[in-house]
Write an enzyme that holds these catalytic residues in place. Structure first.
Site, PDB file in Angstrom:
ATOM      1  N   TRP A  89       0.840  -1.198   0.000  1.00 14.53           N
ATOM      2  CA  TRP A  89       0.000   0.000   0.000  1.00 14.53           C
ATOM      3  C   TRP A  89       0.876   1.250   0.000  1.00 14.53           C
ATOM      4  O   TRP A  89       1.893   1.309   0.696  1.00 14.53           O
ATOM      5  CB  TRP A  89      -0.926   0.009   1.210  1.00 14.53           C
ATOM      6  CG  TRP A  89      -1.919   1.135   1.163  1.00 14.53           C
ATOM      7  CD1 TRP A  89      -1.802   2.361   1.747  1.00 14.53           C
ATOM      8  CD2 TRP A  89      -3.168   1.143   0.454  1.00 14.53           C
ATOM      9  NE1 TRP A  89      -2.903   3.134   1.447  1.00 14.53           N
ATOM     10  CE2 TRP A  89      -3.760   2.413   0.659  1.00 14.53           C
ATOM     11  CE3 TRP A  89      -3.840   0.196  -0.322  1.00 14.53           C
ATOM     12  CZ2 TRP A  89      -4.991   2.755   0.118  1.00 14.53           C
ATOM     13  CZ3 TRP A  89      -5.062   0.545  -0.868  1.00 14.53           C
ATOM     14  CH2 TRP A  89      -5.624   1.809  -0.637  1.00 14.53           C
ATOM     15  N   ASP A 190       3.689   5.393 -20.416  1.00 16.90           N
ATOM     16  CA  ASP A 190       2.325   5.908 -20.214  1.00 16.90           C
ATOM     17  C   ASP A 190       2.383   7.018 -19.165  1.00 16.90           C
ATOM     18  O   ASP A 190       1.681   6.985 -18.155  1.00 16.90           O
ATOM     19  CB  ASP A 190       1.397   4.781 -19.762  1.00 16.90           C
ATOM     20  CG  ASP A 190      -0.078   5.186 -19.746  1.00 16.90           C
ATOM     21  OD1 ASP A 190      -0.418   6.226 -20.351  1.00 16.90           O
ATOM     22  OD2 ASP A 190      -0.886   4.481 -19.118  1.00 16.90           O
TER      23      ASP A 190
END
Length: 282
Positions: A89, A190
């Site tokens: 996380w 990207d």
């Protein structure tokens, strides 16, 4: 979003899953916050795409880690034909875009002898063929632009006007490549603002890569399409690895690619953006 059954979740490499909560994670994957005995994790699921879908992202994270802060991969694999990726996380914070620009420049200083990558990425909606090439124009035109135009035609999102402007753009790329040395750099692939974040301790981080080795102006061009990168970012980049003179004349080549990608994926909402970029090629 696919409903994950208890049987599906039990096959994750986790112990005692305490909670599972959908979270924002882009347009491509189903994304979740997972809390288990292993801690708080980020789970991405790609229904019916198998393990190979995330193998490319894991490889990209590994390559970028040579010069950039990246997510920590816990595991990835396949459950009932669905691909999954577990990451540590990340607490999101704020930071200095000058440092982000420096980090991207350091990634671009990782070079290769040819353009491409040692594997294709065919599990995506737009398959990326990464066959090694000695010519950037050959790679970019034949393995990125023209396959994408073919897909756009099949969806009825291409026309004669766009074709006429594109042919001028195409020739510019070929002519420039003949007369300038372009060194293959490791690219994020990207690099919109959603894939460049800051952690809670203010460190820049690159996420969701689609890596290959190409012209570094490709990444920088993509940063200009939807905004979010400020002057500090470009100053940090150029102070570390200056762009070649005349970049502002070439940036629209890469803006065109990214706009066309969005027209192919999402349709008419991006057609005015695409035509605005193409209109400069007369």
């Amino acid at each position: 979003m696919k409903k994950l059954s208890d049987e599906w979740l039990a096959q994750l490499p986790l112990t005692n899953i305490k909670s599972l909560k959908p979270v924002a994670g882009g347009d491509i994957n189903d994304s979740y916050e997972v809390i288990s005995d292993e801690g708080r994790l980020f789970l991405k699921v790609q229904p019916n795409r198998g393990k190979s879908f995330f193998a490319h992202e894991v490889e990209g994270i590994k390559l970028l880690s040579q010069a950039a802060n990246v997510p920590t991969v816990i595991d990835y694999g396949e459950i009932e034909h669905d691909g999954f990726l577990l990451l540590a996380w990340i607490e999101i914070g704020t930071g200095n875009q000058y440092n982000l620009g420096q980090m991207v420049a350091q990634v671009h200083q990782i070079h290769q002898q040819k353009f491409g990558l040692d594997h294709n990425f065919t599990a995506s909606k737009f398959p990326k063929i990464n066959t090694w090439q000695t010519s950037w124009s050959k790679f970019f035109i034949e393995q990125r632009l023209e396959p994408l135009i073919k897909f756009a035609k099949e969806k009825g999102r291409w026309n004669q006007s766009r074709e006429q402007h594109y042919q001028i753009l195409r020739q510019q790329i070929i002519d420039y490549d003949k007369n300038h040395k372009i060194e293959p750099s490791l690219l994020h692939g990207d690099l919109w603002i959603g894939n460049a974040i800051f952690t809670a301790n203010h460190q820049p981080m690159l996420i969701d890569p689609d890596v290959f080795y190409g012209d570094r102006e490709f990444d920088i061009g993509i940063t200009t399409v939807f905004g979010g990168f400020n002057n500090d970012f470009y100053r940090g980049y150029n102070d570390t690895y200056p762009l070649r003179p005349g970049f502002e004349k070439r940036v629209s080549w890469y803006q065109f690619y990214y706009a066309l990608m969005h027209v192919y994926y999402f349709g008419e909402n991006y057609e005015s953006l695409l035509d605005g970029i193409l209109s400069s090629f007369n």
